[in-house]
Structure formats: C-alpha cells, structure tokens
Design a protein around this motif. Structure first.
Motif, PDB file in Angstrom:
ATOM      1  N   LYS A   1     -10.906   6.984  -4.754  1.00  0.00           N
ATOM      2  CA  LYS A   1      -9.758   7.124  -5.651  1.00  0.00           C
ATOM      3  C   LYS A   1      -8.494   6.449  -5.122  1.00  0.00           C
ATOM      4  O   LYS A   1      -7.530   6.279  -5.870  1.00  0.00           O
ATOM      5  N   ALA A   2      -8.462   6.089  -3.848  1.00  0.00           N
ATOM      6  CA  ALA A   2      -7.205   5.636  -3.257  1.00  0.00           C
ATOM      7  C   ALA A   2      -6.679   4.363  -3.908  1.00  0.00           C
ATOM      8  O   ALA A   2      -5.479   4.238  -4.176  1.00  0.00           O
ATOM      9  N   ARG A   3      -7.565   3.393  -4.187  1.00  0.00           N
ATOM     10  CA  ARG A   3      -7.093   2.160  -4.814  1.00  0.00           C
ATOM     11  C   ARG A   3      -6.533   2.437  -6.205  1.00  0.00           C
ATOM     12  O   ARG A   3      -5.530   1.840  -6.616  1.00  0.00           O
ATOM     13  N   HIS A   4      -7.174   3.359  -6.910  1.00  0.00           N
ATOM     14  CA  HIS A   4      -6.670   3.739  -8.239  1.00  0.00           C
ATOM     15  C   HIS A   4      -5.305   4.395  -8.129  1.00  0.00           C
ATOM     16  O   HIS A   4      -4.395   4.105  -8.917  1.00  0.00           O
ATOM     17  N   TRP A   5      -5.124   5.296  -7.154  1.00  0.00           N
ATOM     18  CA  TRP A   5      -3.830   5.946  -6.966  1.00  0.00           C
ATOM     19  C   TRP A   5      -2.750   4.907  -6.653  1.00  0.00           C
ATOM     20  O   TRP A   5      -1.650   4.967  -7.209  1.00  0.00           O
ATOM     21  N   ALA A   6      -3.069   3.979  -5.769  1.00  0.00           N
ATOM     22  CA  ALA A   6      -2.079   2.963  -5.400  1.00  0.00           C
ATOM     23  C   ALA A   6      -1.709   2.089  -6.595  1.00  0.00           C
ATOM     24  O   ALA A   6      -0.532   1.769  -6.813  1.00  0.00           O
ATOM     25  N   ALA A   7      -2.705   1.718  -7.398  1.00  0.00           N
ATOM     26  CA  ALA A   7      -2.438   0.888  -8.579  1.00  0.00           C
ATOM     27  C   ALA A   7      -1.606   1.660  -9.605  1.00  0.00           C
ATOM     28  O   ALA A   7      -0.705   1.092 -10.241  1.00  0.00           O
ATOM     29  N   THR A   8      -1.901   2.948  -9.770  1.00  0.00           N
ATOM     30  CA  THR A   8      -1.118   3.779 -10.685  1.00  0.00           C
ATOM     31  C   THR A   8       0.328   3.866 -10.220  1.00  0.00           C
ATOM     32  O   THR A   8       1.265   3.732 -11.017  1.00  0.00           O
ATOM     33  N   GLY A   9       0.517   4.080  -8.923  1.00  0.00           N
ATOM     34  CA  GLY A   9       1.865   4.150  -8.391  1.00  0.00           C
ATOM     35  C   GLY A   9       2.624   2.858  -8.585  1.00  0.00           C
ATOM     36  O   GLY A   9       3.789   2.860  -8.995  1.00  0.00           O
ATOM     37  N   ARG A  10       1.966   1.724  -8.334  1.00  0.00           N
ATOM     38  CA  ARG A  10       2.621   0.425  -8.514  1.00  0.00           C
ATOM     39  C   ARG A  10       3.029   0.228  -9.972  1.00  0.00           C
ATOM     40  O   ARG A  10       4.153  -0.224 -10.267  1.00  0.00           O
TER      41      ARG A  10
END
Length: 508
Positions: free
Chosen positions: A142-151
């Motif tokens: 999930k980490a890449r998804h979280w980072a993309a959502t934050g960006r």
C-alpha cells in the motif's frame, strides 16, 4: 476505551487540544536533537515515551486517534526524528510499523480532511506522501499508493487553497505558518529522497505563500499580527525561539521555495535548516515593501520603523473571525494596536464568541452585534463583499483604503495614511444602525486620557469626530496571544449614535 469514530467532537467541559498537544510527538524531535549531541539518557527517554504512548493508545481507540490531522503531526515528527538521528534509511521495524498504523488511520478519512478546505487536507496529504515514500522504500504494501495519494492532494490543495497572491484559505497568520511548514517539510523530504519534483503551479503558489508570510513578519521581534484563528499550533519545533517567532518558518520556506534567505543574519531561525540538512548558503532577499494581497483581503503598509495591516473581506472560504477592517500597528517590534486572538475553541459560548467577534478587533461594531451573523461554532453567514478598495500607494506617505456594507445596511469605510512617525486613520460610518463603537486595542502600558487624546511613552492617539455626541472612554478588554491564556489590555472606545467621520491621528 471507545473507537475513535464514536467520540463526540466536543465532549466534556475541557478543550481536547490539551490532550492532543501532548500526543503530537513534538517532544520526540526535542529528544532527538539532544541525543544527536550524545545525550544517551535523551535517546532512552525518547524510546520509553514512544513505547508508553503506543501502549496507552491502542490503534484507533481513544481521543488521540480521533483526528487524522493529529495522526499526521505524529508522522511528520517521527520522520523528522529519524532524519535527526540518521535513521530514515535504516529504521527500526517498530518505527515503520508505527508509521504504517498512522497512515492506515489517515487514508480512510482523507475525503473529510479535503472537505474542510483548510490545514487538515494539507497536513494529512503531507503525512501520506512522506510516510508512504518512507514505507515504499522498505517494501511495505500500500505504501506506493499512499505516497501517490499524498502527492495528488498536495498538488490539489496548493492550487485550491493558496491564492495566486499567496493568501491561504484560513485567513490566519498562525494557520498560514502551519500550512507553509507542512509544505516545507514535504519539499525537504522530496529533495532528500530525490523524488520527482512537484508541479510548477504548486511551486509558484508556495513562492507566493512564502512572500505573504514575509510581508506579515516583524523582523525585529519575529512576531506577526494575531490575525485570524490561533489555536497555538506549531510543528517542527527545532529552535529555542518563542512560539510567536515566525522567522524560523519564514527562513526555511524562503530557502526551499525562493532559493534565497529571507533573513541574512544567522540566528535561531537557521536551526531548522541545520537539523533537517537544508543548505542555507544562498543569497538574501531584500526586505518586503508595502503591498496589497487582494485575493485574501490584506493591505500591508510598511515604512522604516512601522508597519500597518488592514484586513478587508475577500471571502472564497469561510471566515472564522468577524474582523472586517481590523487594523494592526507595529512600531520598532512592538504591537501597539492589536488583535485579541482566539483563547479556546471549546470555551463558554460567551467567551469564544467574544474572541471571534467584532468586539475583539480594532474596527467599528454596530449595535453590539458581529459584522456577520453567527451560524455555528466555526461559521459566520452573510459574508460582506469589499468595495471601494484602493491598493497600497507608495510615496512619502503610504495610503490604502477599503469599505463594506453589512447585511443590515450599516456601512464602514476606512482609509489609512502611514508616515515615518505616525498615521492617520479616517473612518466614515453611515447607513442603518442605532449605536456603534470604534475600538483601539492598545499595547499594555500606562496611558493618560485627556479629553480626546490618549498617550503613553510609546504612542499617542488623537480622536476627532464631526459628531458632538461622541463619548470616549478608556477601559480594559481581553486578549489571547497564546492558546488557553487570557490577559487584560487597555482599550480605547469611541461611542456614537449617528453617521459620522472619525479621524484617529497616531504619533510614535
């Protein structure tokens, strides 16, 4: 212990911020700086406190898990702690797990944070971006998804909440600092991890937001006008300076977004740069001049010793204070004419209403009411639109003006002239009202009131009015420069019952 979603927003008689403040992990940053200097006890205490907090605050249970923004502050401070201790690339498994627990709390309610159109969205997006990229490097699901959502939301919030002139949606100096510190941390993190740059639009808005804060900060004291809501929030406390010193935030944002120092001299305002590994070796910008930030509704008049700030209504987002045409005066680092602040969001209705209301500002109050009707704890209605706005004009005498008409037909026009040793404020009051009061909230000092002149060792005000029935009195009022703290300050009140013109001439 209740699930976080079952806890009311304003339960009990206390202010929940007193609970949340201790759980924002700002102390972890302080312990980390001590440990980095070789204090073994500080590192042991840091680990003990973290373990104790996690034990006493099981995931998603209790008040400290209720707010996604509070979880975001903890993520930001934990990541800053890892940077200071040199552990962001090789963290302990417990740190990664703690970050993941917090992102699992933030992610499901991002839509609520975004809907607030305030610092909740920027803070939570920052935690998602930085925390997500941190965990992504460790291979977490999930980490890449979280980072993309934050960006994505960082970009969106910068476009939507920061106006082209740099004004922020909350019309508050303190919340503006919080937003800017949040984006500064994100940009520092992006550079440190060599992540893809943010968009040119976002960068341009952050340059403007930094310029806005630069216009507000008094370089002598580091303080700034107490404009707008102030709940005492401050993240990344990496200096020994006072909470009301805005120079560290200004310096960090200026280096990151403008590529130049705002303050040339070295001092406590450089501490954040050192601890977070940001190079301060850049040129220094010239000091800001007088300006108008019309997107947000702010005039700034600045001469050698003095600065005047005039607030006028340009509302795209909900205002939190009825402070229309409030004037702040600063001379030689002293806030001679001042705003009341906030005190507490969960105070008695009379108290919270006072601090957010018109009576706590340097402006005219009609018929004992606020300039806008209150619709709820944080909401005013019938937002006026400014008219007769005159942008700041330069010369030996600086000038600006603005006016509004409220929902009951009362009209107030204010013109300000600022000179090197004084000012003239002309208030023209017309329209439908039965009684009104003009207030000047004064720096605590010893004052002498003689007829229509009040004076101290630092300033004098001469009041002239074309209404012979005007009554002038020196009284006391409340102010709160720090959350949950109240002090008494002297206040000059000019009461009148008819349309009139009041000229206040100040000398300093």
């Amino acid at each position: 212990m209740s699930n976080w979603w079952a806890i009311p927003d304003f339960a009990g008689s206390g202010d929940i911020k007193g609970v949340w403040e201790l759980s924002r992990f700002s102390w972890s940053v302080a312990f980390a700086t001590q440990a980095s200097h070789g204090d073994v006890d500080a590192l042991a205490t840091l680990n003990h406190w973290l373990q104790s907090w996690l034990q006493d605050n099981p995931p998603y249970l209790g008040a400290n898990w209720k707010c996604g923004q509070e979880a975001s502050f903890r993520v930001i401070h934990l990541l800053a702690t890892a940077i200071i201790l040199g552990q962001e690339r090789t963290p302990e498994p417990a740190l990664a797990k703690t970050i993941a627990l917090h992102l699992e709390r933030i992610a499901p309610t991002m839509s609520y944070a975004i809907g607030q159109d305030n610092n909740h969205g920027t803070s939570e997006a920052a935690a998602m971006f930085a925390g997500g990229s941190f965990l992504s490097a460790l291979g977490w699901p999930k980490a890449r998804h979280w980072a993309a959502t934050g960006r994505r939301w960082l970009e969106n919030r910068a476009r939507h909440l920061i106006a082209p002139d740099g004004s922020f949606s909350q019309y508050s100096v303190v919340y503006h600092r919080l937003m800017l510190d949040t984006y500064s941390f994100v940009e520092m993190w992006r550079q440190r991890w060599d992540l893809a740059p943010f968009s040119g639009t976002m960068h341009t808005r952050l340059i403007a937001a930094t310029r806005w804060l630069d216009a507000m900060v008094d370089r002598t004291s580091g303080d700034a006008p107490n404009l707008g809501a102030n709940d005492g929030v401050r993240i990344l406390p990496l200096t020994e300076s006072d909470y009301r010193d805005f120079r560290p935030s200004l310096q960090m944002a200026s280096v990151l977004f403008r590529g130049q120092r705002a303050i040339g001299d070295h001092g406590a305002w450089d501490a954040q740069l050192r601890w977070l590994g940001i190079s301060p070796d850049t040129t220094t910008l010239s000091r800001p001049a007088s300006d108008t930030f019309d997107d947000g509704g702010f005039h700034v008049l600045r001469t050698g010793r003095a600065a005047v700030y005039l607030r006028y209504p340009r509302f795209r987002f909900r205002p939190s204070q009825a402070d229309l045409l409030h004037m702040d005066l600063w001379v030689d680092g002293l806030n001679l004419l001042r705003d009341a602040g906030t005190f507490s969001y969960n105070a008695e209705p009379e108290t919270s209403g006072y601090f957010a209301g018109t009576a706590s500002h340097n402006t005219v109050q009609f018929d004992g009411r606020d300039q806008m009707p209150r619709l709820g704890r944080f909401l005013f209605g019938a937002w006026p639109k400014a008219h007769r706005v005159e942008f700041v004009s330069s010369g030996d005498t600086l000038r600006c003006a603005a006016a509004y008409t409220d929902h009951r037909g009362a009209r107030h026009h204010r013109e300000i002239l600022l000179r090197s040793h004084g000012f003239t404020c002309t208030d023209t009051i017309e329209g439908r009202f039965d009684a009104a009061v003009l207030r000047w909230r004064l720096l605590p000092d010893t004052y002498r009131l003689e007829n229509n002149r009040i004076s101290s060792n630092k300033m004098s005000l001469l009041i002239n009015c074309n209404d012979s029935d005007t009554k002038i009195a020196l009284t006391n009022a409340c102010e709160s420069r720090y959350y949950m703290r109240i002090e008494q300050i002297p206040t000059l009140e000019i009461a009148f019952n008819h349309s009139c013109k009041i000229v206040t001439t100040g000398e300093f």
